[in-house]
Enzyme design. Structure first.
Site, PDB file in Angstrom:
ATOM      1  N   GLU A  12      95.800 -16.526 -16.585  1.00 58.53           N
ATOM      2  CA  GLU A  12      95.175 -17.847 -16.412  1.00 58.53           C
ATOM      3  C   GLU A  12      95.966 -18.972 -17.057  1.00 58.53           C
ATOM      4  O   GLU A  12      95.994 -20.094 -16.531  1.00 58.53           O
ATOM      5  CB  GLU A  12      93.745 -17.831 -16.980  1.00 58.53           C
ATOM      6  CG  GLU A  12      92.749 -17.029 -16.153  1.00 58.53           C
ATOM      7  CD  GLU A  12      92.699 -15.547 -16.506  1.00 58.53           C
ATOM      8  OE1 GLU A  12      93.635 -15.062 -17.194  1.00 58.53           O
ATOM      9  OE2 GLU A  12      91.748 -14.866 -16.111  1.00 58.53           O
ATOM     10  N   GLU A  27      89.116  -8.798 -15.553  1.00 58.45           N
ATOM     11  CA  GLU A  27      87.784  -8.967 -16.166  1.00 58.45           C
ATOM     12  C   GLU A  27      86.750  -8.093 -15.445  1.00 58.45           C
ATOM     13  O   GLU A  27      85.867  -7.516 -16.074  1.00 58.45           O
ATOM     14  CB  GLU A  27      87.380 -10.450 -16.127  1.00 58.45           C
ATOM     15  CG  GLU A  27      88.214 -11.279 -17.103  1.00 58.45           C
ATOM     16  CD  GLU A  27      88.050 -12.778 -16.910  1.00 58.45           C
ATOM     17  OE1 GLU A  27      88.204 -13.257 -15.767  1.00 58.45           O
ATOM     18  OE2 GLU A  27      87.766 -13.484 -17.891  1.00 58.45           O
TER      19      GLU A  27
HETATM   20  N1  3HC Z   1      93.084 -17.158  -5.374  1.00 61.91           N
HETATM   21  C1  3HC Z   1      93.314 -17.670  -4.147  1.00 61.91           C
HETATM   22  N2  3HC Z   1      94.422 -17.404  -3.436  1.00 61.91           N
HETATM   23  C2  3HC Z   1      95.326 -16.588  -3.980  1.00 61.91           C
HETATM   24  C3  3HC Z   1      95.152 -16.011  -5.255  1.00 61.91           C
HETATM   25  C4  3HC Z   1      93.968 -16.322  -5.952  1.00 61.91           C
HETATM   26  N3  3HC Z   1      93.695 -15.808  -7.167  1.00 61.91           N
HETATM   27  N4  3HC Z   1      96.211 -15.246  -5.534  1.00 61.91           N
HETATM   28  C5  3HC Z   1      97.033 -15.333  -4.471  1.00 61.91           C
HETATM   29  N5  3HC Z   1      96.490 -16.128  -3.533  1.00 61.91           N
HETATM   30  C6  3HC Z   1      97.021 -16.438  -2.204  1.00 61.91           C
HETATM   31  C7  3HC Z   1      98.344 -17.172  -2.275  1.00 61.91           C
HETATM   32  O1  3HC Z   1      98.139 -18.566  -2.379  1.00 61.91           O
HETATM   33  C8  3HC Z   1      98.968 -16.772  -0.952  1.00 61.91           C
HETATM   34  O2  3HC Z   1      98.386 -17.578   0.051  1.00 61.91           O
HETATM   35  P1  3HC Z   1      99.267 -18.051   1.313  1.00 61.91           P
HETATM   36  O3  3HC Z   1      99.733 -16.795   1.974  1.00 61.91           O
HETATM   37  O4  3HC Z   1      98.296 -18.846   2.095  1.00 61.91           O
HETATM   38  O5  3HC Z   1     100.391 -18.857   0.746  1.00 61.91           O
HETATM   39  C9  3HC Z   1      98.479 -15.338  -0.754  1.00 61.91           C
HETATM   40  O6  3HC Z   1      97.328 -15.205  -1.587  1.00 61.91           O
HETATM   41  C10 3HC Z   1      99.478 -14.273  -1.136  1.00 61.91           C
HETATM   42  O7  3HC Z   1      99.951 -14.569  -2.445  1.00 61.91           O
HETATM   43  P2  3HC Z   1     101.501 -14.453  -2.825  1.00 61.91           P
HETATM   44  O8  3HC Z   1     102.322 -15.064  -1.755  1.00 61.91           O
HETATM   45  O9  3HC Z   1     101.625 -14.967  -4.197  1.00 61.91           O
HETATM   46  O10 3HC Z   1     101.677 -12.869  -2.759  1.00 61.91           O
HETATM   47  P3  3HC Z   1     102.499 -11.907  -3.702  1.00 61.91           P
HETATM   48  O11 3HC Z   1     102.268 -10.565  -3.171  1.00 61.91           O
HETATM   49  O12 3HC Z   1     103.877 -12.424  -3.892  1.00 61.91           O
HETATM   50  O13 3HC Z   1     101.793 -12.029  -5.154  1.00 61.91           O
HETATM   51  C11 3HC Z   1      99.960 -12.026  -6.709  1.00 61.91           C
HETATM   52  C12 3HC Z   1     100.486 -11.582  -5.314  1.00 61.91           C
HETATM   53  C13 3HC Z   1     100.754 -11.321  -7.810  1.00 61.91           C
HETATM   54  C14 3HC Z   1      98.517 -11.657  -6.797  1.00 61.91           C
HETATM   55  C15 3HC Z   1     100.154 -13.556  -6.867  1.00 61.91           C
HETATM   56  O14 3HC Z   1      99.616 -14.185  -5.717  1.00 61.91           O
HETATM   57  C16 3HC Z   1      99.468 -14.147  -8.053  1.00 61.91           C
HETATM   58  O15 3HC Z   1     100.012 -14.114  -9.134  1.00 61.91           O
HETATM   59  N6  3HC Z   1      98.285 -14.731  -7.843  1.00 61.91           N
HETATM   60  C17 3HC Z   1      97.571 -15.453  -8.865  1.00 61.91           C
HETATM   61  C18 3HC Z   1      96.927 -14.521  -9.858  1.00 61.91           C
HETATM   62  C19 3HC Z   1      96.152 -15.306 -10.863  1.00 61.91           C
HETATM   63  O16 3HC Z   1      96.612 -16.275 -11.417  1.00 61.91           O
HETATM   64  N7  3HC Z   1      94.925 -14.880 -11.117  1.00 61.91           N
HETATM   65  C20 3HC Z   1      94.058 -15.541 -12.026  1.00 61.91           C
HETATM   66  C21 3HC Z   1      93.229 -16.525 -11.288  1.00 61.91           C
HETATM   67  S1  3HC Z   1      92.242 -17.505 -12.354  1.00 61.91           S
HETATM   68  C22 3HC Z   1      91.001 -16.453 -12.814  1.00 61.91           C
HETATM   69  O17 3HC Z   1      90.956 -15.342 -12.396  1.00 61.91           O
HETATM   70  C23 3HC Z   1      90.000 -17.040 -13.750  1.00 61.91           C
HETATM   71  C24 3HC Z   1      89.099 -15.999 -14.257  1.00 61.91           C
HETATM   72  O18 3HC Z   1      89.373 -15.739 -15.570  1.00 61.91           O
HETATM   73  C25 3HC Z   1      87.690 -16.405 -14.142  1.00 61.91           C
END
Ligand code: 3HC
Ligand code: NAI
Length: 708
Positions: free
Chosen positions: A129, A109
């Site tokens: 999401e 976004e």
């Molecule tokens: N917010 C907070 N923490 C997050 C995060 C996020 N969006 N994404 C990842 N983290 C944290 C994880 O919890 C993890 O923390 P930890 O080491 O304490 O366990 C750390 O970051 C590393 O994450 P991964 O172990 O998952 O690392 P990878 O490299 O394997 O994967 C990633 C990275 C592909 C970015 C994966 O973490 C992921 O898919 N994250 C979520 C992405 C997501 O869902 N984004 C949408 C969020 S909702 C949103 O954006 C709403 C908006 O529309 C307003």
């Protein structure tokens, strides 16, 4: 506090760097920092254009998911990202988002609020999401259809699946792929567009009406099929549809309403619990992240049956050369034929290339001897579920394996310490319990024997990730976490049919609850013979005089092993489609009559409560005994190993959601109706319920420290 957003200048181009490790989430301070940096660039006469980039290995992974709980609890106000992103779009100087790693959720976004997007060839973008039970909440459902068209936006917002750089370019999300140095490529691009009228995504309406109205109905139909019971994908579709009907600002308001509806739902809480849970299970008290791990370069698997074949594929899929050993040529040929057939099916479905299939097969060495086992870094045993056979195999491999080779058993229930006792090195022995089909199911239950070395545990946990699995550490007891809990779950399912429910009613009630399949359908899939073998091993733990399920043993005696024999609790056609079997219905009635069980009407509600609370009650015992480290370990085991609906967060989270007082009251009713022992409430459940606490809040480590 370090700056989360850094402003620098390379001659005439401002470079704004988001530096919020590990994934540059839009945590408090980041949107504000972005807005300030954009204003600084606007005020800087030297600057002609702006590049927005992420520090480290990625662009922005989205909103900070940890903040959502605070919003729901009222500790923080509702999400206010939109105005910050609007300020990027309103910049008088063109802003170019430079994407590497992932631009997900709020990350995409943000990128779509910039005027242009350049992307590294390995990067991915997406609106994931829905996987958290949410929809995009910062204009994603309004901007994405304007850039990529309605169909692509529907697909991305409703499935949550990311798209690769090439696809993003083709869809119009990205303007250029930059090979080589991304920042320099972005700066070069910025100079090309500097001084030109910068396109605002929110004003690009030309792609909004390129889809027929029926695409929304189709998208809804698909979403209902894919995500049974899920609200978020349907809300995401509603929001994208709003983009085609309302002006941008109105569409954003509609998006915000739908986002908040999802955010405050129990589904989203559960899915966020599962997201963090999947990561939490890798943290093992007493085994720090820097614990030494063994390098796993070669593997060997013993047994090429149902599980051995799948485990062999799992190693080959991860690029690890693997020997698979059998006792007879016929069994080996059968096992290899199944492996080839599985790969060929993936090729036919377009999920795997012929080249990749050939490479994977080339990594597999089928044989009848132990040749080459002395070089293996891990040996995984997957022979029959029989202690004597397992001990014999472990004694054999103990003589051959190198000293630092991990000796893993895929046993689904047996005592790992007893297996280890057949070797001279119990510290190298561990349970690696895969789930069927092993090359597909994501769970690996790592079972810690009392002597299992910390390095061996740490290696198994790390290896699981390499194999594409989520590992949960379990203590050693009969059935560990997963199968010890499944025993009372299946027991209740069987009691219910004996008491009057049909096989279909029981399966249907749990399917409607959200399980991937009903309990008796699961029994048919896993194999009634497998259940029988486990049951035989379990008999010594049974209390005399306590009610036992009666029908499964009869089915076993009749050779009705489930899907594999075309009949079990149900009948199966050549495509394994189940149908009602009157013979089984008759058998159940007769067995119940002979045992003096009174037949009655059984409701779906009772069916669900008895099966699910049987899981929960046993889960509470496992938690108290320390077999499961935390409630979330049980939840993840059930979501990834047993098809428990992630949107209910796993059995323990579900119980917390229902309220432990309510769960306890129900279990006490069952205790009155069905007698003690089987339904005695777990002491931990009683304690937490009476204290008004939750499983999630129960910290076993603290308890243990307090006790010692
Ligand atoms: N917010 C907070 N923490 C997050 C995060 C996020 N969006 N994404 C990842 N983290 C944290 C994880 O919890 C993890 O923390 P930890 O080491 O304490 O366990 C750390 O970051 C590393 O994450 P991964 O172990 O998952 O690392 P990878 O490299 O394997 O994967 C990633 C990275 C592909 C970015 C994966 O973490 C992921 O898919 N994250 C979520 C992405 C997501 O869902 N984004 C949408 C969020 S909702 C949103 O954006 C709403 C908006 O529309 C307003
Ligand atoms: P299976 O009967 O399909 O395969 C076992 C294979 O081991 C047979 O092909 C047999 O020939 C071979 N074998 C026996 N002794 C051997 C030896 N000494 N050397 C080499 N090969 C030998 O059984 P399945 O279902 O694969 O189960 C294997 C193990 O996996 C068991 O411990 C079982 O409890 C466990 N398991 C089974 C699951 C399932 O759903 N089937 C799920 C998870 C674990």
């Amino acid at each position: 506090m370090p700056e989360l957003v850094e402003y620098t200048r390379q001659d005439d181009i401002a470079v704004i760097t988001i530096d919020n490790p590990p994934v540059n989430a839009l945590s408090p301070g980041v949107p504000e920092g972005l807005q300030k940096a954009i204003q600084q660039a606007a005020a800087d006469d030297q600057v002609k254009a702006v590049v927005l980039i992420g520090a480290g290995s990625t662009f922005i992974a989205g909103a900070d998911i940890r903040e959502f709980g605070k919003i729901v609890s009222g500790e923080k106000p509702r999400l206010t990202l939109l105005p910050y992103l609007q300020s990027i779009e309103d910049s008088p100087k063109p802003v170019i988002a430079a994407i590497h790693g992932t631009a997900l959720g709020g990350g995409l976004e943000t990128a779509m609020s910039a005027h242009y997007r350049v992307i590294a060839p390995t990067a991915q973008v997406g609106q994931p999401e829905v996987k958290l039970g949410l929809i995009p909440g910062a204009g994603g459902t309004q901007r994405l259809p304007r850039l990529a068209g309605v169909i692509k936006a529907l697909e991305m917002c409703a499935t949550g699946e990311p798209v690769k750089a090439q696809d993003a370019l083709a869809a119009g999300i990205a303007d250029r792929i930059v090979d080589g140095d991304l920042l320099q490529g972005a700066i070069a691009f910025a100079r090309e567009v500097a001084g030109k009228a910068a396109p605002k995504t929110r004003e690009r309406n030309e792609k909004l009406h390129d889809a027929m109205p029926m695409v929304f109905d189709f998208a809804r139909e698909q979403a209902r099929k894919r995500g049974r019971g899920l609200r978020a994908p349907l809300a995401a579709i509603d929001a994208v549809e709003a983009a085609t009907k309302l002006p941008f600002d109105e569409g954003c308001k509609r998006e915000a309403e739908l986002f908040n509806e999802c955010l405050f739902s129990s589904q989203s809480k559960a899915l966020i619990h599962a997201f963090f849970g999947e990561r939490a299970v890798s943290r093992i008290p007493g085994i720090p992240k820097d614990t030494k791990t063994y390098d796993i370069r070669r593997a060997a698997v013993i047994g090429a049956g149902t599980m051995g074949g799948g485990i062999t594929m799992t190693y080959a899929n991860a690029g690890i050369p693997v020997i698979v050993k059998e006792t007879a040529q016929e069994a080996l040929d059968r096992g290899m034929a199944t492996i080839r057939k599985n790969y060929a099916n993936s090729v036919a479905k377009g999920k795997l290339s012929q080249d990749a299939m050939d490479q994977r097969l080339a990594l597999i060495t089928p044989q009848l001897s132990y040749d080459g086992f002395e070089q293996a870094d891990i040996i995984v045993e997957a022979v029959f579920e029989n202690m004597a056979v397992k001990k014999q195999v472990f004694a054999e491999i103990d003589r051959i394996a190198k000293p630092d080779c991990i000796l893993a058993s895929n046993t689904s229930s047996l005592d790992v310490d007893e297996i280890a006792s057949a070797t001279s090195r119990p510290q190298m022995v561990i349970g690696n319990h895969f789930f069927s089909p092993a090359h597909v199911m994501k769970l690996l239950e790592v079972v810690r024997g009392k002597a299992s070395g910390k390095e061996v545990i740490a290696t198994s946990m790390a290896l699981a990730k390499r194999l594409g699995k989520v590992a949960v550490l379990a203590g050693n007891c009969f059935g560990f976490i997963g199968n010890r809990m499944v025993a009372p779950y299946l027991r209740e399912a069987q009691f219910l049919v004996e008491e009057g429910a049909s096989v279909e009613q029981v399966n249907d009630a749990l399917y409607r609850f959200g399980m991937a399949m009903g309990p008796l359908a699961m029994d048919d899939l896993a194999g009634i013979d497998v259940g029988h073998a486990i049951h035989k091993e379990f008999e010594r733990f049974e209390k005399p005089g306590v009610r036992k399920p009666l029908v499964a043993d009869r089915l076993y005696e009749m050779g009705r092993y489930g899907q594999k024999t075309g009949s079990g609790w149900s009948k199966y056609d050549a495509n394994r489609k189940p149908s009602h079997d009157p013979e089984v219905a008759e058998l159940i009635e007769k067995t119940a009559r002979e045992a003096g069980i009174e037949r009655r009407q059984v409701t779906s509600e009772e069916t669900v409560d008895r099966c699910i609370y049987a899981l929960v009650n046993e889960g509470a015992r496992l938690l108290e005994e320390g077999i499961a480290l935390r409630a979330v370990d049980i939840d993840i085991t059930y979501i990834y190993g047993y098809g428990f609906p992630a949107w209910r967060g796993g059995p323990m989270f579900h119980a917390d959601t229902v309220g432990l007082k309510n769960v306890l009251a129900c279990i006490r009713d069952f205790e009155k109706q069905h007698g003690p022992y089987l339904w005695s409430p777990a002491p931990l459940l009683v304690r937490l319920a009476e204290a008004g606490q939750t499983f999630e809040s129960f910290d076993q480590e603290k308890e243990r420290t307090a006790r010692t």
